[in-house]
Design a protein around this motif. Sequence first.
Motif, mmCIF file in Angstrom:
data_model
loop_
_atom_site.group_PDB
_atom_site.id
_atom_site.type_symbol
_atom_site.label_atom_id
_atom_site.label_comp_id
_atom_site.label_asym_id
_atom_site.label_seq_id
_atom_site.Cartn_x
_atom_site.Cartn_y
_atom_site.Cartn_z
ATOM 1 N N ILE A 94 5.425 8.431 -2.850
ATOM 2 C CA ILE A 94 4.408 9.399 -2.862
ATOM 3 C C ILE A 94 2.969 9.052 -2.743
ATOM 4 O O ILE A 94 2.625 8.155 -3.393
ATOM 5 C CB ILE A 94 4.448 10.459 -4.157
ATOM 6 C CG1 ILE A 94 5.951 10.940 -4.373
ATOM 7 C CG2 ILE A 94 3.513 11.712 -4.081
ATOM 8 C CD1 ILE A 94 6.126 11.548 -5.780
ATOM 9 N N CYS A 95 2.448 9.682 -1.601
ATOM 10 C CA CYS A 95 0.840 9.164 -1.290
ATOM 11 C C CYS A 95 -0.029 10.154 -0.950
ATOM 12 O O CYS A 95 0.488 11.180 -0.382
ATOM 13 C CB CYS A 95 1.108 8.029 -0.078
ATOM 14 S SG CYS A 95 -0.670 7.563 0.548
ATOM 15 N N ILE A 96 -1.234 10.299 -1.720
ATOM 16 C CA ILE A 96 -2.069 11.167 -1.350
ATOM 17 C C ILE A 96 -3.204 10.466 -0.157
ATOM 18 O O ILE A 96 -3.887 9.414 -0.838
ATOM 19 C CB ILE A 96 -2.993 11.724 -2.431
ATOM 20 C CG1 ILE A 96 -2.063 12.332 -3.406
ATOM 21 C CG2 ILE A 96 -4.053 12.848 -2.077
ATOM 22 C CD1 ILE A 96 -2.613 12.945 -4.625
ATOM 23 N N GLN A 134 -4.894 6.708 -0.847
ATOM 24 C CA GLN A 134 -5.713 6.159 0.018
ATOM 25 C C GLN A 134 -6.778 6.964 0.680
ATOM 26 O O GLN A 134 -6.493 8.271 0.962
ATOM 27 C CB GLN A 134 -4.871 5.400 1.235
ATOM 28 C CG GLN A 134 -4.103 6.257 2.097
ATOM 29 C CD GLN A 134 -3.099 5.509 2.978
ATOM 30 O OE1 GLN A 134 -2.865 4.426 2.656
ATOM 31 N NE2 GLN A 134 -2.887 6.097 4.000
ATOM 32 N N MET A 135 -8.024 6.500 0.736
ATOM 33 C CA MET A 135 -9.094 7.272 1.234
ATOM 34 C C MET A 135 -10.044 6.347 2.173
ATOM 35 O O MET A 135 -10.203 5.303 1.742
ATOM 36 C CB MET A 135 -9.995 7.599 0.033
ATOM 37 C CG MET A 135 -9.375 8.661 -1.285
ATOM 38 S SD MET A 135 -10.429 9.111 -2.583
ATOM 39 C CE MET A 135 -11.495 10.252 -1.641
ATOM 40 N N GLU A 136 -10.936 7.127 3.031
ATOM 41 C CA GLU A 136 -11.934 6.586 3.727
ATOM 42 C C GLU A 136 -13.003 6.220 2.694
ATOM 43 O O GLU A 136 -13.293 7.012 1.998
ATOM 44 C CB GLU A 136 -12.373 7.420 4.890
ATOM 45 C CG GLU A 136 -11.226 7.900 5.809
ATOM 46 C CD GLU A 136 -11.625 8.865 7.231
ATOM 47 O OE1 GLU A 136 -12.772 9.249 6.776
ATOM 48 O OE2 GLU A 136 -11.043 9.163 7.803
ATOM 49 N N ASP A 137 -13.560 5.068 3.122
ATOM 50 C CA ASP A 137 -14.665 4.588 2.201
ATOM 51 C C ASP A 137 -15.652 5.373 1.841
ATOM 52 O O ASP A 137 -16.081 5.649 0.854
ATOM 53 C CB ASP A 137 -15.151 3.191 2.865
ATOM 54 C CG ASP A 137 -14.221 1.990 2.490
ATOM 55 O OD1 ASP A 137 -13.032 2.320 1.933
ATOM 56 O OD2 ASP A 137 -14.349 1.066 3.347
ATOM 57 N N ALA A 138 -16.046 6.235 3.175
ATOM 58 C CA ALA A 138 -17.283 7.059 2.961
ATOM 59 C C ALA A 138 -16.759 8.500 2.144
ATOM 60 O O ALA A 138 -17.653 9.118 1.735
ATOM 61 C CB ALA A 138 -17.625 7.777 4.312
ATOM 62 N N LEU A 139 -15.476 8.442 1.750
ATOM 63 C CA LEU A 139 -15.164 9.672 0.900
ATOM 64 C C LEU A 139 -14.962 9.633 -0.420
ATOM 65 O O LEU A 139 -14.651 10.466 -1.311
ATOM 66 C CB LEU A 139 -13.866 10.288 1.522
ATOM 67 C CG LEU A 139 -13.835 10.898 2.850
ATOM 68 C CD1 LEU A 139 -12.451 11.388 3.233
ATOM 69 C CD2 LEU A 139 -15.091 11.982 3.224
#
Length: 208
Positions: free
Chosen positions: A145-147, A103-108
């Motif tokens: 497992i999550c990044i 999961q990532m912030e949209d801006a990243l």
Amino acid sequence: EMEKKQAVAELAGKVAHNIQSPLVVVKSVGRNIRGIDETQRRLLLSATHRIEKIANHLVSHFTAQKTPAELSSFCFLWPVIDSSIAEKIEILGTSSTIDLSYQMEDALYCAGIPYPTEEMAAIFSNLLNNSVEAFDGHTEKKGKICISVESVSEKRIKIDISDNGKGISADVLDKLLKSGGSFGKPGGAGLGLAHAKEILEKEGGTVF
């Protein structure tokens, strides 16, 4: 002369360790070569490409010649994470009880970092392998497992690789951050975390 031999030995160990992950893909695809589909073909090509990159890096180290990848030490983070997760999911297969995600912030999603793509791919692959191997024979619950990637300031991001495995103590973690340290894996080289720390600290990153 002794220092030179030690440096060569350390480099050889890192190369051998990093070669292990893409070779797992080659072996996995090799077992299913009959009726190979396009997804497996792409995985095979990607793995062999990574092996070639690692070999080229070794050659350039001893000849003092820089490869194009080394001259442009930059990569977009999202494609590296996405391909690393996809690779592990393919290797584990549909019968696996381990769930991998990110999961990532949209801006990243367009964020770039000052590290070569191959170095970051090796780091993610090795650390994901560590998490997967930690579940082997130690839990009957579904592994996760999550990044996750988030901004911590204008010029810094935090990458967290977490799992619901058995975990390790702080003193063992300290050992793992030093070359030669391994935990719970007989015959393990113990270079995964140490290598990640070494690479990331070159450009001001940290491992904790």
